[in-house]
Write a protein that holds these residues in place. Structure first.
Motif, short mmCIF file in Angstrom:
data_model
loop_
_atom_site.label_atom_id
_atom_site.label_comp_id
_atom_site.label_asym_id
_atom_site.label_seq_id
_atom_site.Cartn_x
_atom_site.Cartn_y
_atom_site.Cartn_z
N LYS A 42 0.79 -1.20 0.02
CA LYS A 42 0.05 -0.06 -0.09
C LYS A 42 0.79 1.31 0.02
O LYS A 42 0.60 2.16 -0.71
CB LYS A 42 -0.95 -0.03 1.20
CG LYS A 42 -1.63 -1.21 1.43
CD LYS A 42 -2.60 -1.27 2.60
CE LYS A 42 -1.77 -1.16 4.14
NZ LYS A 42 -1.17 -2.51 4.31
N THR A 43 1.85 1.29 0.78
CA THR A 43 2.78 2.46 1.12
C THR A 43 3.53 2.64 -0.04
O THR A 43 3.42 3.75 -0.96
CB THR A 43 3.52 2.25 2.41
OG1 THR A 43 2.75 2.15 3.50
CG2 THR A 43 4.54 3.73 2.54
N THR A 44 4.10 1.44 -0.77
CA THR A 44 4.74 1.68 -1.86
C THR A 44 4.20 2.34 -3.02
O THR A 44 4.53 3.32 -3.81
CB THR A 44 5.14 0.28 -2.34
OG1 THR A 44 5.95 -0.39 -1.32
CG2 THR A 44 5.87 0.24 -3.49
N PRO A 83 2.41 11.29 6.25
CA PRO A 83 3.05 10.08 6.48
C PRO A 83 2.44 9.01 7.49
O PRO A 83 1.56 9.52 8.26
CB PRO A 83 4.34 10.33 6.96
CG PRO A 83 4.24 11.76 7.52
CD PRO A 83 3.09 12.38 6.94
N GLN A 84 3.10 7.83 7.47
CA GLN A 84 2.28 6.72 8.28
C GLN A 84 2.50 7.06 9.95
O GLN A 84 1.59 6.74 10.50
CB GLN A 84 2.98 5.57 8.04
CG GLN A 84 2.49 4.33 8.71
CD GLN A 84 2.93 2.79 7.81
OE1 GLN A 84 3.42 2.82 6.72
NE2 GLN A 84 2.31 1.66 8.16
N ALA A 85 3.47 7.87 10.35
CA ALA A 85 3.51 8.19 11.64
C ALA A 85 3.94 9.74 11.73
O ALA A 85 4.88 9.81 12.19
CB ALA A 85 4.62 7.24 12.21
N MET A 160 -2.44 9.93 1.97
CA MET A 160 -2.50 9.88 3.44
C MET A 160 -2.22 8.59 3.78
O MET A 160 -2.79 7.41 3.45
CB MET A 160 -3.77 10.17 3.85
CG MET A 160 -4.44 11.69 3.40
SD MET A 160 -5.88 11.88 3.94
CE MET A 160 -5.57 12.93 5.54
N ASP A 161 -1.00 8.29 4.61
CA ASP A 161 -0.83 6.72 4.55
C ASP A 161 -1.12 6.58 6.10
O ASP A 161 -0.67 6.81 7.16
CB ASP A 161 0.92 6.75 4.50
CG ASP A 161 1.22 5.24 4.54
OD1 ASP A 161 0.39 4.48 4.82
OD2 ASP A 161 2.51 5.03 4.36
N GLU A 162 -2.12 5.74 6.40
CA GLU A 162 -2.72 5.28 7.70
C GLU A 162 -2.70 6.67 8.74
O GLU A 162 -2.09 6.58 9.67
CB GLU A 162 -2.17 4.10 8.31
CG GLU A 162 -1.89 3.09 7.43
CD GLU A 162 -1.55 1.76 8.24
OE1 GLU A 162 -1.79 1.74 9.32
OE2 GLU A 162 -1.06 0.60 7.06
N PRO A 163 -3.46 7.63 8.28
CA PRO A 163 -3.20 9.05 8.88
C PRO A 163 -3.78 8.81 10.12
O PRO A 163 -3.39 9.51 11.15
CB PRO A 163 -4.24 10.07 8.11
CG PRO A 163 -5.17 9.13 7.27
CD PRO A 163 -4.40 7.71 7.06
MG LIG Z 1 2.63 0.97 5.03
#
Ligand SMILES: [Mg+2]
Ligand SMILES: Nc1ncnc2c1ncn2[C@@H]1O[C@H](COP(=O)(O)OP(=O)(O)OP(=O)(O)O)[C@@H](O)[C@H]1O
Lengths: 270, 222
Positions: A42-44, A83-85, A160-163
């Motif tokens: 997903k992130t990729t 980003p994810q975090a 948005m990565d797992e916002p």
């Molecule tokens: Mg990810």
């Protein structure tokens, strides 16, 4: 036009195949939700849009233009990124974090700060917290700040990565509502990554369910996916057999009451 | 304790102050040699270390090289350089630069590498250029460690700058060498005490600088 993934694949230098032959179009002003188990690419996929990842095959187009033709830095500044975090700069005050991109693109600091304070308010953060450093905020507040930062350059596209990954379900729900409201006003083209299928169904106009290796298990609107899960993997992933997905109606004094698989009432059919 | 008292008396003797061979003059010389050596080494080592830390490339080669330089005994190097370059400040300066280099290099790449990867990745993703990443994110976040390297190098150099007097009439080392030769042990110990005091003052100053540079991530907003 929006964003088009054209048969993209990514094999990392160490040989990991993260994505294979992925194609998908996100129309302008719509939200694409990418869901899948951890490590499903997903992130990729999302990071291909702002060239944080270069696909090894295929191409990504924004409004018909291959992103490879665009300058990386300019492209990234024109796209909001959560980003994810969180990923806030720990040595800068919250307000300056939000103002990062406008300052980079030449907005006078003063004006950028004023705009940043307004944005903080918009995502539900008391502007007084703008003077703080990120470490002095809660996880949920940091995520809102990250959303505000992504909106600061008034981008057309938001990644948005797992916002809302790092917050409890209630706060998460609140943040999702807020995002829906913002989206109703702003109409961005959004690529949202999540591993939470309910979040994908709530926020996505279109949902792509991925399995390991970035292989598409099913693409469709939330309704289509719920109505007809493509296979066992999707059924399992969306919890098609969970009590709250298997609703039926029962007649109570002439009204149709919807109950879940365990017979508990959910609401009334209008 | 008698010798110690003699040394203190020697230092406080007004006759040893002022003029070209005076304590004040030699302290300034000693400091200048120290700063010159650290600054020269920093000009070479910091950009290289920052580049290595930023790109993650060339690390093994350069670290091995710095280790090799570190293994060279400074006195030996100084003698060799002195034979090649003759009497004067060049030889000690080069030897001190070599002494400072490894600490500075290690501090620089370790500091850059220690910068929060999530913050760096996010900063790149929102559109900072590589230069902006280095100057606005990695250096501020690594400043503590980088300054730690400068501090270690300064301490080594200020102590070892004593050796400059071995082949040139420079710095506080002169009191040690000439005191040893003429058996004026009060002067010799006075020289050692002055070097130690100088080192202590410099180190405390650097420590304060280092503290001040710490990213204010947790400070309560004023
Ligand atoms: Mg990810
Ligand atoms: N820089 C990299 N080098 C090598 N392999 C990588 C790299 N980044 C990701 N991968 C691998 O590619 C695959 C997909 O990773 P990706 O981060 O896209 O997954 P994801 O779906 O976002 O997972 P998660 O939900 O855990 O964030 C994984 O197997 C991962 O280990």
């Amino acid at each position: 036009m929006g964003i088009e993934f054209r048969d993209v694949g990514k094999t990392y230098p160490d040989g990991t195949v993260a994505v294979t032959g992925f194609s998908c179009t996100v129309p302008s002003h719509r939200t694409l939700a990418l869901v899948g188990t951890s490590g499903s690419g997903k992130t990729t996929l999302m990071r291909m849009v702002n060239r944080m990842v270069e696909p090894t095959t295929g191409s990504v187009l924004i409004d018909g233009r291959d992103v490879r033709e665009l300058d990386k830095v300019a492209l990234r500044r024109s796209i909001g990124y959560v980003p994810q975090a969180g990923g806030l700069l720990p040595h800068r005050r919250v307000v300056d974090n939000v103002a990062t991109v406008p300052v980079l693109t030449g907005t006078p600091r003063r004006a950028a700060r004023d705009a940043a304070l307004a944005l903080l308010e918009r995502v539900g953060i008391d502007p007084a917290l703008g003077r703080r450093y990120p470490a002095q905020l809660s996880g949920g507040q940091q995520q809102r700040v990250a959303v505000a930062r992504a909106l600061a350059a008034e981008p057309n596209i938001l990644l948005m990565d797992e916002p809302f990954g790092a917050v409890d379900p209630i706060v998460r729900r609140g943040l999702q509502d807020q995002l829906l409201q913002l989206q109703a006003e702003l109409g961005k083209t959004i690529v949202l990554v999540t591993h939470d299928i309910d979040e994908a169904f709530r926020l996505g106009d279109e949902v792509v369910i991925l399995r390991t290796g970035g292989i598409v298990a099913q693409t469709g609107t939330p309704k289509e996916i719920v109505a007809a899960p493509a296979d066992e993997f999707v059924r399992d992933f969306i919890g098609a057999d969970r009590a709250e997905r298997a609703l039926r109606t029962v007649d109570v004094d002439g009204r149709s009451v919807v109950v879940d698989g365990d017979g508990r009432p959910v609401g009334v059919l209008e | 304790m008698n010798l110690f008292g003699d040394a203190l008396a020697w230092i406080t003797d007004g006759a040893h102050w002022g003029g070209p061979g005076g304590i004040d003059h030699r302290v300034v010389q000693h400091l200048l040699v120290t700063f010159a050596a650290v600054a020269l080494a920093a000009v070479l080592a910091l950009p290289l270390g920052i580049l290595i830390g930023h790109t993650g490339r060339g690390r093994l080669v350069v670290v091995a090289l710095a280790g090799a330089v570190r293994a060279v005994p400074t006195l030996g190097l100084l003698t060799l350089l002195g034979l090649a370059l003759g009497i004067g400040i060049q030889a000690p300066l080069i030897a001190l630069v070599a002494l400072a280099f490894p600490s500075l290099l290690a501090g620089a790449y370790a500091g850059i590498e220690a910068a929060d990867r999530g913050a760096v990745d996010a900063a790149r993703a929102v559109g900072m250029s590589e230069w902006q990443l280095v100057t606005r994110v990695e250096i501020p976040l690594g400043a503590d460690v980088i300054l730690g390297g400068i501090r270690a190098a300064t301490l080594q150099v200020v102590a070892t700058a004593t050796l400059a007097a071995y082949i040139s009439d420079t710095g506080l080392g002169r009191y040690l060498f000439s005191g040893l030769k003429s058996r004026q042990y009060d002067q010799m110990l006075a020289g050692a005490l002055l070097v130690a005091a100088l080192a202590l003052v410099l180190d405390l100053t650097m420590a304060a600088l280092q503290r001040a540079s710490r990213p204010t991530t947790r400070k309560v907003p004023s």
